[in-house]
Design an enzyme around this catalytic site. Structure first.
Site, PDB file in Angstrom:
ATOM      1  N   GLU A 172       0.809  -1.233   0.000  1.00 38.12           N
ATOM      2  CA  GLU A 172       0.000   0.000   0.000  1.00 38.12           C
ATOM      3  C   GLU A 172       0.836   1.273   0.000  1.00 38.12           C
ATOM      4  OE1 GLU A 172      -2.763  -0.398   3.273  1.00 38.12           O
ATOM      5  OE2 GLU A 172      -3.740  -2.134   2.373  1.00 38.12           O
ATOM      6  N   ASN A 195       2.026  -5.226  -3.050  1.00 36.49           N
ATOM      7  CA  ASN A 195       0.622  -5.530  -2.769  1.00 36.49           C
ATOM      8  C   ASN A 195      -0.141  -4.229  -2.510  1.00 36.49           C
ATOM      9  OD1 ASN A 195      -1.303  -7.732  -2.103  1.00 36.49           O
ATOM     10  ND2 ASN A 195      -1.287  -6.862  -0.039  1.00 36.49           N
ATOM     11  N   HIS A 233     -10.449  -6.184  -2.304  1.00 39.65           N
ATOM     12  CA  HIS A 233     -11.524  -5.908  -1.341  1.00 39.65           C
ATOM     13  C   HIS A 233     -12.578  -5.144  -2.131  1.00 39.65           C
ATOM     14  CE1 HIS A 233      -9.256  -7.234   2.140  1.00 39.65           C
ATOM     15  NE2 HIS A 233      -8.242  -6.479   1.765  1.00 39.65           N
ATOM     16  N   GLU A 244      -6.304 -10.645  -1.335  1.00 35.61           N
ATOM     17  CA  GLU A 244      -7.087 -10.442  -0.098  1.00 35.61           C
ATOM     18  C   GLU A 244      -8.579 -10.355  -0.408  1.00 35.61           C
ATOM     19  OE1 GLU A 244      -5.622  -7.153   2.257  1.00 35.61           O
ATOM     20  OE2 GLU A 244      -3.524  -7.671   1.894  1.00 35.61           O
ATOM     21  N   ASP A 257     -12.413 -10.192  -0.679  1.00 38.78           N
ATOM     22  CA  ASP A 257     -13.720 -10.322  -0.037  1.00 38.78           C
ATOM     23  C   ASP A 257     -14.650  -9.332  -0.719  1.00 38.78           C
ATOM     24  OD1 ASP A 257     -12.837  -7.917   1.167  1.00 38.78           O
ATOM     25  OD2 ASP A 257     -12.604  -8.816   3.149  1.00 38.78           O
TER      26      ASP A 257
HETATM   27  C1  XIL Z   1      -6.395  -6.166   8.273  1.00 34.61           C
HETATM   28  C2  XIL Z   1      -6.756  -7.307   9.209  1.00 34.61           C
HETATM   29  O1  XIL Z   1      -7.653  -8.167   8.549  1.00 34.61           O
HETATM   30  C3  XIL Z   1      -7.389  -6.767  10.466  1.00 34.61           C
HETATM   31  O2  XIL Z   1      -7.605  -7.814  11.421  1.00 34.61           O
HETATM   32  C4  XIL Z   1      -6.509  -5.687  11.088  1.00 34.61           C
HETATM   33  O3  XIL Z   1      -7.176  -5.116  12.176  1.00 34.61           O
HETATM   34  C5  XIL Z   1      -6.174  -4.631  10.064  1.00 34.61           C
HETATM   35  O4  XIL Z   1      -5.590  -5.211   8.930  1.00 34.61           O
HETATM   36  N1  XIL Z   1      -4.956  -4.593   3.660  1.00 34.61           N
HETATM   37  C6  XIL Z   1      -3.988  -5.430   4.140  1.00 34.61           C
HETATM   38  C7  XIL Z   1      -4.267  -6.305   5.294  1.00 34.61           C
HETATM   39  O5  XIL Z   1      -2.914  -5.530   3.521  1.00 34.61           O
HETATM   40  O6  XIL Z   1      -3.132  -6.531   6.089  1.00 34.61           O
HETATM   41  C8  XIL Z   1      -5.379  -5.736   6.157  1.00 34.61           C
HETATM   42  O7  XIL Z   1      -5.670  -6.679   7.183  1.00 34.61           O
HETATM   43  C9  XIL Z   1      -6.572  -5.427   5.307  1.00 34.61           C
HETATM   44  C10 XIL Z   1      -6.252  -4.391   4.269  1.00 34.61           C
END
Ligand code: XIL
Length: 448
Positions: free
Chosen positions: A247, A295, A331, A362, A364
């Protein structure tokens, strides 16, 4: 598909959730090598494919045959792979589908060949040619729950620790490392024959205060070097892929729209933009063979942010920075962007055209906020997984959690809707039963 919503709340969200917590790549290459042989056509080109590389050529020739006839698919390819010369064995096997010379061409193009059937997502991924890793974010808390463990290990072949390898977890005090939570997840994964991706070495979030407040280029460089070296060193031989930088780019809107730029952080502010190249170089020094990834979120379909990331990564490739691939967090729905399958496919493809792997890292799909309907969620799950599956250099699809009841989105009130107690964002419900989203993902992995 509806178009991307703009009015979302990720800044607040990330701070609530993030700040407050203060077959593999070779498979992809194999397929494109095989593509050359495949063009020559099934049986005849057993030799063509195999001459380049026994495994790639043979397997893809067989795959071509399988794609055409629906028989003799992966097994045929394996025959070719074993002989490595594409001789009689390959000829006979590949000939099942490719005797007319078109089978090889079809299967050998740039497609991944699905398994004929599978009873788990993991099996579908393992039996595809080339294979694709099916991953999940795993939490230490989840591993105390037998149902969680059962579903996680049965359905997945790839693990990302949800929080346990982040900077604040592994190096809470300067130079003092804490491995227990990360080791616990890695050991469980290995007991279940799952690969692990390290997540994440350099990130502005979940960074301890002593690090985020550090000043001086030399100090921050030394701390970053020590962190990458120690963390990768500890997990060496157990973790062979890493999110090296996470990020590093932001826009005015967290849907990826408006004024893309490097994200301020202690790394950018003290070291300058070169910190990204440097992080990858340090990681490569520590492990010459590991897969090293960048990422990010809201880079899933075409928008200003991903164009910026594309140019950043292209520059890295051109400068010879040791980056192996890009993870697209995926996401979808509020708080992040939306992406249709076609957009995602084109977007992933241009990164693979740089010679990189791509991963859905990641995934969802949040249905709340009235942005994503149940039908749209199903279509997104299918079409986006399909977009990755069809690209041999898309090497993994990781879901961000196992079941709705344990989704990270639940800690954000905006993610609860439709009278439900949890986010309805994943493939299994609160009781660990498969949802329709699971079926649509399975369809995509089986080429349906
Ligand atoms: C999130 C976790 O799922 C949570 O439990 C935590 O509180 C915050 O981080 N991008 C990422 C992940 O790269 O590491 C994040 O994970 C979600 C967004």
């Amino acid at each position: 598909m509806r178009s991307a919503p703009i009015t979302l709340l990720l800044s607040a969200f990330l701070c609530t959730v993030g700040c407050s917590d203060s077959g593999d790549g070779d498979g992809g290459e194999t397929a494109s090598v095989g593509a050359t042989g495949g063009t020559g056509g099934g049986a005849t080109s057993g030799a063509g494919g195999a001459t380049t590389s026994g495994a790639g050529g043979g397997a893809t020739t067989g795959a071509g045959g399988g794609a055409t006839t629906g028989t003799g698919d992966t097994t045929t390819g394996t025959g070719g792979a074993t002989t490595g010369t594409g001789d009689t064995t390959t000829g006979a096997g590949g000939g099942t589908g490719g005797s007319d010379g078109t089978g090889g061409s079809a299967g050998g193009g740039s497609a991944r060949v699905p398994a004929g059937s599978a009873s788990t997502l993991r099996e579908a991924g393992e039996k595809a040619n080339p294979p694709i890793l099916i991953g999940a974010a795993i939490s230490g808390g989840g591993l105390n729950d037998n149902n969680y463990k059962r579903v996680a290990a049965a359905e997945h072949s790839y693990v990302t620790a949800e929080n346990e390898m982040k900077w604040e977890s592994v190096e809470p005090q300067a130079g003092q490392f804490s491995w227990g939570a990360g080791d616990n997840i890695v050991n469980w994964a290995r007991q279940n024959n799952m690969k692990v991706k390290g997540h994440t070495l350099v990130w502005h979030n979940q960074l301890p205060g002593w690090m985020s407040s550090m000043t001086g280029k030399d100090n921050v460089t030394a701390a970053m070097r020590r962190h990458i070296t120690q963390v990768m060193g500890h997990f060496k031989d157990r973790i062979d892929s890493w999110d090296v930088v996470n990020e590093a780019v932001q826009t005015d809107s967290d849907t990826g729209v408006g004024n893309p730029r490097m994200r301020p952080s202690v790394f950018l502010n003290q070291i300058g933009e070169g910190y990204i190249d440097l992080a990858f170089q340090i990681a490569r020094e520590q492990d010459p063979k590991a897969k090293l990834y960048y990422n990010d979120y809201s880079i899933d379909a075409r928008n200003a942010k991903v164009d910026f990331v594309y140019n950043m990564v292209k520059g890295m490739v051109e400068r010879g920075v040791p980056i192996d691939g890009v993870g697209f967090q995926m996401h979808i729905g509020p708080p992040n962007n939306e992406a249709g399958g076609a957009d995602v496919a084109a977007n992933l493809k241009r990164f693979t055209d740089l010679g990189l792997e791509v991963l859905i890292s990641e995934m969802d799909i949040n249905r709340c906020g009235g942005v994503v309907t149940a039908e749209e969620q199903l279509a997104y799950y299918h079409d986006i997984v399909e977009a990755c599956f069809k690209l041999p250099k898309c090497t993994a699809v990781t879901f961000w959690g196992i079941n709705d009841g344990r989704s990270w989105l639940n800690s954000w009130s905006g993610a609860l809707c439709n009278g439900q107690q949890s986010s309805q964002s994943l493939l299994f419900n609160d009781q660990y039963q498969k949802k329709e989203t699971y079926n649509r993902v399975m369809d995509a992995l089986l080429g349906k």
